[in-house]
Motif scaffolding. Structure first.
Motif, PDB file in Angstrom:
ATOM      1  N   THR A 194      48.544 -33.787  65.234  1.00  0.00           N
ATOM      2  CA  THR A 194      49.983 -33.527  65.239  1.00  0.00           C
ATOM      3  C   THR A 194      50.619 -33.977  66.550  1.00  0.00           C
ATOM      4  O   THR A 194      51.710 -34.546  66.557  1.00  0.00           O
ATOM      5  CB  THR A 194      50.242 -32.025  65.026  1.00  0.00           C
ATOM      6  OG1 THR A 194      49.657 -31.625  63.787  1.00  0.00           O
ATOM      7  CG2 THR A 194      51.721 -31.726  65.001  1.00  0.00           C
ATOM      8  N   ALA A 195      49.940 -33.720  67.657  1.00  0.00           N
ATOM      9  CA  ALA A 195      50.494 -34.067  68.970  1.00  0.00           C
ATOM     10  C   ALA A 195      50.016 -35.421  69.453  1.00  0.00           C
ATOM     11  O   ALA A 195      50.796 -36.209  69.987  1.00  0.00           O
ATOM     12  CB  ALA A 195      50.129 -32.993  69.989  1.00  0.00           C
ATOM     13  N   ASN A 196      48.715 -35.701  69.309  1.00  0.00           N
ATOM     14  CA  ASN A 196      48.135 -36.953  69.808  1.00  0.00           C
ATOM     15  C   ASN A 196      47.196 -37.557  68.773  1.00  0.00           C
ATOM     16  O   ASN A 196      46.545 -36.828  68.018  1.00  0.00           O
ATOM     17  CB  ASN A 196      47.351 -36.708  71.105  1.00  0.00           C
ATOM     18  CG  ASN A 196      48.241 -36.303  72.249  1.00  0.00           C
ATOM     19  OD1 ASN A 196      48.943 -37.110  72.831  1.00  0.00           O
ATOM     20  ND2 ASN A 196      48.219 -35.013  72.576  1.00  0.00           N
ATOM     21  N   THR A 197      47.141 -38.871  68.757  1.00  0.00           N
ATOM     22  CA  THR A 197      46.192 -39.595  67.910  1.00  0.00           C
ATOM     23  C   THR A 197      45.220 -40.341  68.803  1.00  0.00           C
ATOM     24  O   THR A 197      45.619 -40.977  69.785  1.00  0.00           O
ATOM     25  CB  THR A 197      46.924 -40.587  66.991  1.00  0.00           C
ATOM     26  OG1 THR A 197      47.725 -39.855  66.055  1.00  0.00           O
ATOM     27  CG2 THR A 197      45.939 -41.457  66.218  1.00  0.00           C
ATOM     28  N   LEU A 198      43.934 -40.247  68.451  1.00  0.00           N
ATOM     29  CA  LEU A 198      42.886 -40.953  69.189  1.00  0.00           C
ATOM     30  C   LEU A 198      42.162 -41.886  68.244  1.00  0.00           C
ATOM     31  O   LEU A 198      41.920 -41.547  67.077  1.00  0.00           O
ATOM     32  CB  LEU A 198      41.893 -39.977  69.823  1.00  0.00           C
ATOM     33  CG  LEU A 198      42.417 -39.115  70.972  1.00  0.00           C
ATOM     34  CD1 LEU A 198      43.057 -37.831  70.447  1.00  0.00           C
ATOM     35  CD2 LEU A 198      41.301 -38.760  71.938  1.00  0.00           C
ATOM     36  N   ILE A 199      41.818 -43.061  68.743  1.00  0.00           N
ATOM     37  CA  ILE A 199      41.115 -44.070  67.961  1.00  0.00           C
ATOM     38  C   ILE A 199      39.806 -44.408  68.654  1.00  0.00           C
ATOM     39  O   ILE A 199      39.778 -44.681  69.861  1.00  0.00           O
ATOM     40  CB  ILE A 199      41.944 -45.369  67.820  1.00  0.00           C
ATOM     41  CG1 ILE A 199      43.332 -45.077  67.219  1.00  0.00           C
ATOM     42  CG2 ILE A 199      41.189 -46.402  67.005  1.00  0.00           C
ATOM     43  CD1 ILE A 199      43.348 -44.801  65.762  1.00  0.00           C
ATOM     44  N   TYR A 200      38.722 -44.406  67.890  1.00  0.00           N
ATOM     45  CA  TYR A 200      37.404 -44.807  68.381  1.00  0.00           C
ATOM     46  C   TYR A 200      36.949 -45.999  67.555  1.00  0.00           C
ATOM     47  O   TYR A 200      36.932 -45.946  66.319  1.00  0.00           O
ATOM     48  CB  TYR A 200      36.411 -43.649  68.229  1.00  0.00           C
ATOM     49  CG  TYR A 200      35.009 -43.950  68.720  1.00  0.00           C
ATOM     50  CD1 TYR A 200      34.563 -43.447  69.938  1.00  0.00           C
ATOM     51  CD2 TYR A 200      34.123 -44.709  67.968  1.00  0.00           C
ATOM     52  CE1 TYR A 200      33.276 -43.708  70.399  1.00  0.00           C
ATOM     53  CE2 TYR A 200      32.842 -44.973  68.411  1.00  0.00           C
ATOM     54  CZ  TYR A 200      32.417 -44.468  69.622  1.00  0.00           C
ATOM     55  OH  TYR A 200      31.150 -44.733  70.065  1.00  0.00           O
ATOM     56  N   ILE A 201      36.599 -47.090  68.227  1.00  0.00           N
ATOM     57  CA  ILE A 201      36.060 -48.268  67.555  1.00  0.00           C
ATOM     58  C   ILE A 201      34.606 -48.425  67.964  1.00  0.00           C
ATOM     59  O   ILE A 201      34.295 -48.452  69.156  1.00  0.00           O
ATOM     60  CB  ILE A 201      36.864 -49.540  67.897  1.00  0.00           C
ATOM     61  CG1 ILE A 201      38.302 -49.404  67.382  1.00  0.00           C
ATOM     62  CG2 ILE A 201      36.201 -50.778  67.294  1.00  0.00           C
ATOM     63  CD1 ILE A 201      39.196 -50.595  67.707  1.00  0.00           C
TER      64      ILE A 201
END
Length: 348
Positions: free
Chosen positions: A17-24
């Motif tokens: 809701t507050a932050n989005t994190l992406i892991y590749i």
């Protein structure tokens, strides 16, 4: 025969809701930005996402809308969520479009079937496969808890929209309680306090800044000497005004919401089977999510429950790291996915 996954196209997402994190896979956590988009209402064109859009909150002209597409852990704006996911994956991949990635997305455990389908549909645009994992399970894996072993562990994930408390054993969630009181509600509590006590109207960003700089769950001699000037709109005069607040003021504002979170933890412990409760008493409670960074919150929970409380090594990244580890260790962890979301490795 199940062939190994193409790591380059394995992507873990903590769609918060507050932050989005992406892991590749192969690169690590490549993006951590606010879950905000800015859109030109006349053309529908995307103006900015993440930190760029967050800086626009409360400062845009009439033709630009800044949107937080997720509220309380669920999709509030389908189209904006779709644009945000695509933009974030491209940002994380250094501006290059990723061809048909496989996604594992952490979601709140309390969302409905309709909300799960909406999220899967939003993420499926341009993706090869989309798989969902409950955030408490992902956070527990990312925090290094032994979720595959026959022992009880408790994870408390305090995110932006929801707080989730889960007891996990043998790759499954035994008990889970979810509450829509978390980081956003703490910000709201500060805003309401400033309005009630100082007759001062402040924005969302200002409330969050107060929480980060001044917020605490328990008194702290070193921290409590701090003071902060807060600028906002004085409701009586209609003019800008500055007031000075102390840490004790912020703690008072947060007290009720933090008490609700503690009550949720107690409620979950009361429902936990005795053998698992014994394991938790021995091993302790693990905190994850951005809310785990609030000063003194682990001590507050330990005091109220009588159980030692730990904070994950990297609480903000616990969910996305858990998503990534499911992709990287599918043979051992595939059972943590929903039955309809187990990965089909034979498709590679």
């Amino acid at each position: 025969m199940i062939r190994p996954f193409s790591l380059a196209r394995n992507v873990g997402i903590d769609l918060g809701t507050a932050n989005t994190l992406i892991y590749i896979a192969g690169k690590g956590t490549v993006l951590s930005e606010p879950s905000v988009v800015a859109i030109d209402v006349n053309t529908g064109k995307l103006i900015g996402t993440g930190g760029e859009a967050h800086r626009m909150l409360g400062r845009t002209p009439g033709n630009i809308r800044t949107i937080r597409p997720l509220r309380d852990g669920v999709i509030a704006d389908f189209d904006a969520t779709e644009l945000m996911i695509k933009s974030f994956i491209e940002k994380g991949n250094e501006g290059r479009r990723m061809m048909a990635p496989r996604l594992v997305i952490g979601i709140p455990s309390g969302v409905t079937g309709v909300e799960r389908r909406a999220l899967r549909d939003a993420a499926l645009v341009g993706a090869r496969e989309v798989h969902l994992i409950d955030e408490p399970m992902a956070a527990a894996i990312g925090a290094g808890l032994p979720v595959v072993e026959p022992v009880g562990t408790m994870i408390v994930d305090i995110g932006g929209g929801t707080t989730e408390v889960a007891v996990i054993s043998l790759r499954g969630i035994v008990i889970c309680e979810s509450l829509r009181v978390a980081g956003d509600e703490l910000n709201g509590a500060i805003s309401r306090y400033m309005k009630k006590t100082h007759n001062l109207l402040i924005g969302e960003r200002t409330a969050e800044d107060i929480k980060v700089r001044m917020g605490s769950a328990l008194p702290n001699d070193d921290h409590d000497s701090m003071m902060m000037d807060v600028r906002g709109l004085h409701l009586a005069s209609g003019l800008p005004r500055t007031v000075t607040i102390a840490c004790g003021d912020v703690r008072e504002a947060l007290e009720e919401s933090l008490g609700t979170i503690v009550d949720l933890i107690k409620k979950t412990l009361e429902r936990t089977p005795p053998e698992l409760a014994s394991d938790i008493a021995e091993r302790g409670i693990m905190l994850a999510g951005g809310g785990a960074k609030l000063r003194g919150i682990s001590d507050l929970i330990a005091r109220e429950t009588g159980i030692v409380t730990h904070i994950a090594e990297n609480p903000l990244e616990s969910v996305v790291l858990g998503c990534a580890r499911v992709l990287e260790d599918y043979g051992r962890l595939s059972r943590v996915l929903e039955p309809n979301d187990q990965l089909r490795g034979s498709l590679d």
